[in-house]
Design an enzyme around this catalytic site. Sequence first.
Site, PDB file in Angstrom:
ATOM      1  CB  SER A 154      -9.707  10.525   3.710  1.00 37.95           C
ATOM      2  OG  SER A 154      -8.967   9.403   3.286  1.00 37.95           O
ATOM      3  CE  LYS A 203      -7.700  10.356   0.515  1.00 40.31           C
ATOM      4  NZ  LYS A 203      -8.526   9.140   0.355  1.00 40.31           N
ATOM      5  CE1 TYR A 212     -12.237   7.534   2.272  1.00 39.03           C
ATOM      6  CE2 TYR A 212     -13.461   6.787   4.183  1.00 39.03           C
ATOM      7  CZ  TYR A 212     -12.362   7.418   3.640  1.00 39.03           C
ATOM      8  OH  TYR A 212     -11.400   7.934   4.457  1.00 39.03           O
ATOM      9  CE1 TYR A 226      -2.679  11.517   0.553  1.00 39.91           C
ATOM     10  CE2 TYR A 226      -2.095   9.428   1.584  1.00 39.91           C
ATOM     11  CZ  TYR A 226      -3.043  10.269   1.042  1.00 39.91           C
ATOM     12  OH  TYR A 226      -4.361   9.875   0.983  1.00 39.91           O
ATOM     13  CB  VAL A 285      -9.636   5.790   8.396  1.00 42.49           C
ATOM     14  CG1 VAL A 285     -10.165   5.333   7.052  1.00 42.49           C
ATOM     15  CG2 VAL A 285      -8.189   6.243   8.304  1.00 42.49           C
TER      16      VAL A 285
END
Length: 309
Positions: A65, A68, A245, A193, A263
């Site tokens: 993540s 992102k 998160y 992705y 993660v």
Amino acid sequence: MLVYKKEELVRFVEEAKRYARYGKVADYIPALGKANPNELSIAVYTPDGQVIDAGDVTVKVTLQSISKIIALALVLIDRGEGEVFHKVGMEPTGDPFNSIAKLEEMQPAKPLNPMINAGALAVTHMIRGSSVEERLKRLLSFVRRLAGNEYISYSEEVAQSEFETAFLNRSLCYFLKQHGIIDEDVEELMDLYTKQCAIEMTCIDLAHIGLVLALDGRDPHSGELLMPSDVARICKTFMVTCGMYNASGEFAIKIGIPAKSGVSGGILAAVPKRCGIGIFGPALDDKGNSLTGIKLLELLAKTYSLSIF
């Protein structure tokens, strides 16, 4: 300028490692399940080009993540705020990062922010290029410039492992497609992705990217502007409001540093004007953040007064 001491970082790493037994690795992605939960490393990159590190900083970590925030920066440069935030919102969410629930409640059904999976998929969809290969090449080129390392690539093993198990992300894609947020083939977007998430680098590379953000988009060595300062500002704001998160609020109060986790156990942090930080600690808490990494950042933030608040 603050001087970060290596012996202090080593001590912090040893102290934070004690918490590893309370966390677990991300075994729902089979390739990530092989990580050693007791590993912990940190690199701190300062504006004068110094790197202070502790732990095994040569270990490569997949971004997951963390990617992102980099994809968001690239797409903001490519397409501008208007187009990006027409498809993705700016609001934090109290839901898990892979939740589909809020998409059903929102009218129109656009993802709340670019840091949850639905929003990240919408952002990756906006990376320019005529094929998955071309788009990945553009993203990798951008990552290499930010990290100051032309050899960065992605882990084919992790990408494949994620591609084969990404059923929930496929569901998010189909939902987004139904509501006109994306309009490409779902399998092509999943291919891009999962490779984006599998981009791998060391803590030192991560810290370098953090420093570029901390310096409002400037390369610490050449002084070149790698992203407009406004893009860096937007990225840091999302890191504060959504980067950890649905633990982002607690993290802001306890630590108060713009940060983005993944993660795999990676954390990218940017302390404005002061330093970039890269951390790898695969033992995760129940929110999907590095448990040992957060403990380490807490020790660092308190000792050096790093909170931006």
